[in-house]
Design a protein around this motif. Structure first.
Motif, PDB file in Angstrom:
ATOM      1  N   ARG A   1      74.463  48.693  34.374  1.00 30.36           N
ATOM      2  CA  ARG A   1      74.331  47.759  35.499  1.00 30.36           C
ATOM      3  C   ARG A   1      72.834  47.557  35.738  1.00 30.36           C
TER       4      ARG A   1
ATOM      5  N   HIS B   1      70.206  45.748  38.259  1.00 33.90           N
ATOM      6  CA  HIS B   1      69.948  45.002  39.486  1.00 33.90           C
ATOM      7  C   HIS B   1      68.600  44.315  39.344  1.00 33.90           C
TER       8      HIS B   1
ATOM      9  N   VAL C   1      65.773  42.164  41.272  1.00 30.96           N
ATOM     10  CA  VAL C   1      65.283  41.803  42.605  1.00 30.96           C
ATOM     11  C   VAL C   1      63.967  41.068  42.387  1.00 30.96           C
TER      12      VAL C   1
ATOM     13  N   TRP D   1      63.420  44.824  37.966  1.00 27.48           N
ATOM     14  CA  TRP D   1      64.789  45.177  37.623  1.00 27.48           C
ATOM     15  C   TRP D   1      64.970  46.684  37.646  1.00 27.48           C
TER      16      TRP D   1
ATOM     17  N   VAL E   1      68.354  37.859  43.844  1.00 29.83           N
ATOM     18  CA  VAL E   1      68.886  39.216  43.687  1.00 29.83           C
ATOM     19  C   VAL E   1      70.253  39.111  43.013  1.00 29.83           C
TER      20      VAL E   1
ATOM     21  N   GLY F   1      73.350  41.660  40.586  1.00 32.81           N
ATOM     22  CA  GLY F   1      73.764  42.835  39.827  1.00 32.81           C
ATOM     23  C   GLY F   1      74.417  42.354  38.544  1.00 32.81           C
TER      24      GLY F   1
ATOM     25  N   PRO G   1      75.412  41.906  45.153  1.00 30.47           N
ATOM     26  CA  PRO G   1      75.803  43.236  44.676  1.00 30.47           C
ATOM     27  C   PRO G   1      75.807  44.298  45.772  1.00 30.47           C
TER      28      PRO G   1
ATOM     29  N   PHE H   1      74.664  47.248  46.066  1.00 28.53           N
ATOM     30  CA  PHE H   1      73.704  48.069  45.320  1.00 28.53           C
ATOM     31  C   PHE H   1      73.591  49.510  45.811  1.00 28.53           C
TER      32      PHE H   1
ATOM     33  N   TYR I   1      74.837  52.436  43.675  1.00 27.34           N
ATOM     34  CA  TYR I   1      73.983  52.789  42.530  1.00 27.34           C
ATOM     35  C   TYR I   1      72.723  53.521  43.005  1.00 27.34           C
TER      36      TYR I   1
ATOM     37  N   ILE J   1      66.380  49.934  45.552  1.00 28.07           N
ATOM     38  CA  ILE J   1      66.740  48.511  45.485  1.00 28.07           C
ATOM     39  C   ILE J   1      66.623  47.851  46.867  1.00 28.07           C
TER      40      ILE J   1
END
Lengths: 222, 289
Positions: free
Chosen positions: B189, B191, B193, B197, B242, B244, B264, B266, B269, B277
């Motif tokens: 996964r 993410h 932003v 990342w 943003v 995921g 997401p 987030f 995670y 994040i």
């Protein structure tokens, strides 16, 4: 053939099917019928169900979209508990179909939406501003306020053709904006100060526009 | 000022609110329960001007520099109307917007979004959406093992089908079903932003790690630079700030992309890694970096 994606309870959809030769309605009932095959990236295998019949995607020249959503209430043959979920699934499937068909789609999918929902105000207001088309401000308030009535002019655009008796400047503005929006059909409403009020596809096409739409949808996309 | 719209009970909303508070930011939070009594007077044109008022506090729209939205479930009545007005307002506001509602809508049709992912140059799993049992069986025979999941953005449990399950494919007659080839590999996964990342590998015994019987093993993952750049470019191509992104890396080190989640969750995670994040989202909201 032309496929009209709409409801069998929508007289605009059924009238257009009657008007256009070799047109058929793809209803909510068709969307839940057995036989659809739609593969990502494989144009050859794509099969529609239109008016209860299997139709290969390459037989379809044009698709006219007369709905913005699929509603749970349309799925009368589905168990009531499952209707809302199935309506979401069919809606999502229809987005995939309309984005992937080799036929001309009026109007095409935009930002994951179809029908009136694809004409998001933030998009047409931005494009109109870029084209120098003045906008009529829209006031939205939670406070009580008297509605103001005003005179409007409507301009209909089908491909490059423009319909309606509005002044030439408005007709040209509408044509340019339709091109920028990449739509095949739309109604552009202006006020008496020549400011754009709205863009919509929810209206019934005028007789002349309906004939022009039929011509546009019969012609295979090049 | 930063506008945050979403339920207080939603973990990402809570995380962003906490991070904003730690930075001393001026925050205007709209909870779902505030919508029914929300007051507003907004003029839409080439941009939008006016004000919104919640819990007795009135703010001019032009004061919003950053906006973070995760609206809750669909509403009715005055709350629904206020929600529609807010969506229109944030879509036109001159602010850093995470994320633009229209940009996020591609995820409401997963196979449509898969087309966008493929256009951006990522390999995607072979996918069939069908109501035809014959086509579904042929697809199973072609791949030996397939998975099925919802076509729409409604969360469903991803499950796999093998040859022994062939008879179940008769059920596709009642509505469109999305079938995909099963791709062997490690879930990653990512993410994204803004320009940053955060990659995290997920090991699970279940086909759908979000619904596994045992807690999946989440670890920070050293994403190759070129893959990270491609993921970031994919997210940017969808006009998202943003996202995921769900990927799987195969044994031959090739990458397959399954989905881009525009909103997401987030925090799940973050809890298993040192990834910040929420802080990165707040950086973006406050400084657009």
């Amino acid at each position: 053939m032309i496929v009209v994606v709409g409801s069998s309870h929508d007289s605009v959809a059924t009238d257009l099917v009657a008007l256009w030769p070799q047109a058929a309605l793809c209803s909510a009932e068709d969307l839940v019928s057995s036989g659809w095959v739609w593969r990502q990236g494989h144009a050859a295998s794509r099969t529609w169900i239109v008016d209860k019949k299997k139709i290969s995607d390459d037989q379809v020249t044009g698709v006219f979209v007369r709905r913005a959503s699929v509603y749970a209430e349309e799925l009368m043959t589905t168990h009531p508990d499952d209707r809302a979920y199935l309506a979401s699934e069919i809606h999502a499937f229809l987005v995939f179909v309309l984005a992937g068909t080799s036929a001309r789609v009026v109007n095409p999918i935009n930002e994951g939406a179809f029908g009136e929902a694809a004409l998001r105000p933030h998009r047409w207001t931005q494009l109109a501003s870029q084209l120098g088309i003045p906008l009529r401000p829209l006031r939205v308030t939670s406070e009580s306020r008297r509605a103001i009535r005003y005179r409007t002019f409507s301009v209909e655009v089908v491909g490059d053709e423009v319909f309606g008796d509005a002044p030439a400047r408005l007709r040209e503005s509408a044509r340019c904006l339709a091109q920028a929006l990449e739509i095949g059909w739309g109604v552009f409403v202006f006020d008496s100060r020549k400011r754009l009020v709205t863009v919509t596809t929810a209206r019934r096409p005028s007789d002349a526009a309906a004939v022009a739409l039929g011509r546009l949808l019969e012609a295979r996309r090049t | 000022m930063i506008l945050v719209w979403g339920p207080q009970t939603d973990a990402p909303i809570e995380r962003v609110l906490e991070a904003l508070e730690m930075r001393g930011a001026d925050v205007f939070h709209i909870d779902e329960s505030d919508l029914e009594s929300l007051r507003y007077d907004i003029v839409f044109g080439a941009d939008c001007r006016g004000w919104i008022e919640s819990r007795g506090r009135q703010v001019a729209i032009e004061n919003f520099r950053g906006i973070y939205i995760r609206p809750g479930k669909p509403l009715s009545g005055a709350a629904r109307k206020a929600s529609m007005v807010l969506l229109a307002m944030v879509s036109q506001a001159q602010a850093v917007l995470i994320n633009h509602p229209a940009a996020g809508s591609s995820n409401s049709s997963k196979p449509y979004q898969l087309g966008l992912i493929a256009q951006a140059g990522f390999a995607v799993p072979k996918t069939l959406v069908t109501t035809d049992p014959v086509a579904a069986r042929a697809f199973l025979h072609e791949h030996g093992r397939i998975i099925y999941k919802s076509v729409s953005g409604i969360r469903s449990i991803v499950a796999s089908l093998e040859m022994k399950d062939e008879a179940r494919l008769e059920d596709v007659r009642s509505g469109p079903v999305q079938l995909q080839e099963y791709v062997e590999g490690l879930d990653v996964r990512v993410h994204v932003v803004g320009a940053r990342w955060f990659a995290c590998s997920v090991r699970s015994s279940s086909t759908d790690y979000r619904h596994a019987d045992t807690m999946p093993e989440l670890c920070e993952f050293d994403l190759p630079e070129n893959v990270g750049e491609r993921v970031r470019a994919l997210v940017q191509s969808m006009n998202l700030l943003v996202a995921g992104v769900d990927l799987r890396v195969k044994a031959d080190e090739s990458w397959v992309c399954f989905e881009v989640n525009p909103s997401p969750g987030f925090t799940w995670y973050e809890e298993s890694t040192s990834h910040q994040i929420g802080e990165a989202i707040v950086d973006l909201l406050l400084t657009n970096t």
